[in-house]
Design a protein around this motif. Structure first.
Motif, short mmCIF file in Angstrom:
data_model
loop_
_atom_site.label_atom_id
_atom_site.label_comp_id
_atom_site.label_asym_id
_atom_site.label_seq_id
_atom_site.Cartn_x
_atom_site.Cartn_y
_atom_site.Cartn_z
N LEU A 56 0.16 -6.50 -15.42
CA LEU A 56 -0.80 -5.40 -15.51
C LEU A 56 -0.53 -4.50 -16.71
O LEU A 56 -1.40 -4.26 -17.56
N LYS A 57 0.71 -4.01 -16.81
CA LYS A 57 1.02 -2.94 -17.77
C LYS A 57 1.37 -3.47 -19.17
O LYS A 57 1.40 -2.70 -20.13
N HIS A 58 1.67 -4.76 -19.27
CA HIS A 58 1.93 -5.33 -20.59
C HIS A 58 0.80 -6.30 -21.01
O HIS A 58 0.20 -6.12 -22.06
N PHE A 59 0.54 -7.31 -20.18
CA PHE A 59 -0.40 -8.36 -20.61
C PHE A 59 -1.85 -7.88 -20.60
O PHE A 59 -2.55 -7.97 -21.61
N ILE A 60 -2.31 -7.36 -19.47
CA ILE A 60 -3.71 -6.92 -19.38
C ILE A 60 -3.93 -5.70 -20.27
O ILE A 60 -4.96 -5.59 -20.96
N ASP A 61 -2.96 -4.80 -20.30
CA ASP A 61 -3.06 -3.65 -21.19
C ASP A 61 -3.22 -4.10 -22.65
O ASP A 61 -4.04 -3.56 -23.39
N SER A 62 -2.47 -5.12 -23.04
CA SER A 62 -2.56 -5.61 -24.42
C SER A 62 -3.94 -6.21 -24.73
O SER A 62 -4.51 -5.93 -25.79
N VAL A 63 -4.46 -7.01 -23.81
CA VAL A 63 -5.75 -7.66 -24.10
C VAL A 63 -6.92 -6.68 -23.98
O VAL A 63 -8.05 -7.02 -24.34
N SER A 64 -6.63 -5.44 -23.53
CA SER A 64 -7.72 -4.45 -23.46
C SER A 64 -8.33 -4.15 -24.83
O SER A 64 -9.45 -3.65 -24.91
N ILE A 65 -7.61 -4.47 -25.91
CA ILE A 65 -8.17 -4.21 -27.26
C ILE A 65 -9.01 -5.38 -27.77
O ILE A 65 -9.64 -5.26 -28.81
#
Length: 240
Positions: A56-65
């Motif tokens: 959640l806090k690394h992978f999904i956060d990263s692909v949010s851009i």
């Protein structure tokens, strides 16, 4: 949480940002997580250790851009990449990107090189250097369509680190937490360095109440050659 549920979490979370991961891409994320946890036992890469939180806090956060990246074959530099966020997840999501991972700590670049090798990623490499030094290097200066940074400093400081890498017409994407006060303090730095805020995207991370702000800055003219200033100066005497 069992692996099948974790895989569903990753797939669903990424899809919220228009990224449809296939099985091979999901496998790469899980291999990345394994290497991250293994290395984290011997050096401090992340304080986030639970599988669900990493997703959640690394992978999904990263692909949010990813929705901001219109051309999936762009050149991208991740400044102060740390454990590879957001550069490696974005590369997994968009394999056609040409990615440079810049970090000032050699041990971290060794970790990143192992991830790149284990995931068999192409057109991605690491650079062990400070942003202030590479920002004046002709091989790096104004050579990238996009630079990204994930909350490594206040926005006026980040602008001086990151805008020198961006071609005129390109973008700097600043990934921030819930605090947007520093945007107000960035007017002087933007004016000096040749950037203009095009958008501020505010959202909650999927499946959570964690607030995120992504500041999208377009570079409209060249950065004056005296910037970035020498190592340590941008953070000690920010352009505010």
């Amino acid at each position: 949480m069992e692996e099948s549920k974790l895989r569903e979490l990753l797939i669903e979370g990424a899809s919220r940002f228009g990224v449809n991961l296939d099985d091979g891409q999901v496998d790469k994320f899980f291999t990345y997580m394994d290497v991250l946890k293994e290395w984290n036992e011997k050096m401090n890469l992340t304080a986030i250790e639970e599988d669900k939180d990493i997703i959640l806090k690394h992978f999904i956060d990263s692909v949010s851009i990813c929705p901001i990246i219109k051309n999936r074959e762009s050149t991208l530099i991740d400044v102060g990449t740390g454990a590879g966020f957001p550069g490696i997840p974005v590369k997994i999501a968009f394999p056609g990107l040409k990615v440079k991972l810049l970090d000032s700590l050699e041990k971290r670049t060794k970790f990143l090189n192992e991830v790149i090798e284990k995931l068999n990623l192409k057109d991605i490499s690491t650079v062990h250097a400070r942003a202030e030094d590479k920002g004046v290097d002709g091989d790096f200066r104004e050579k990238y369509d996009i630079s990204v940074a994930r909350a490594v400093a206040n926005l006026p400081v980040l602008l001086e680190y990151c805008l020198p890498f961006v071609k005129v017409g390109g973008y700097f994407i600043a990934m921030k937490g819930s605090n947007t006060e520093e945007i107000e303090n960035s007017k002087k730095a933007l004016d000096i360095l040749g950037g203009k805020i095009e958008d501020v995207l505010e959202f909650n991370l999927p499946f959570s109440d964690i607030k995120r702000n992504v500041v999208v800055i377009k570079k409209f003219r060249q950065t004056p050659t005296k910037y970035p200033r020498k190592s340590g100066k941008p953070s000690k005497v920010p352009l505010i």
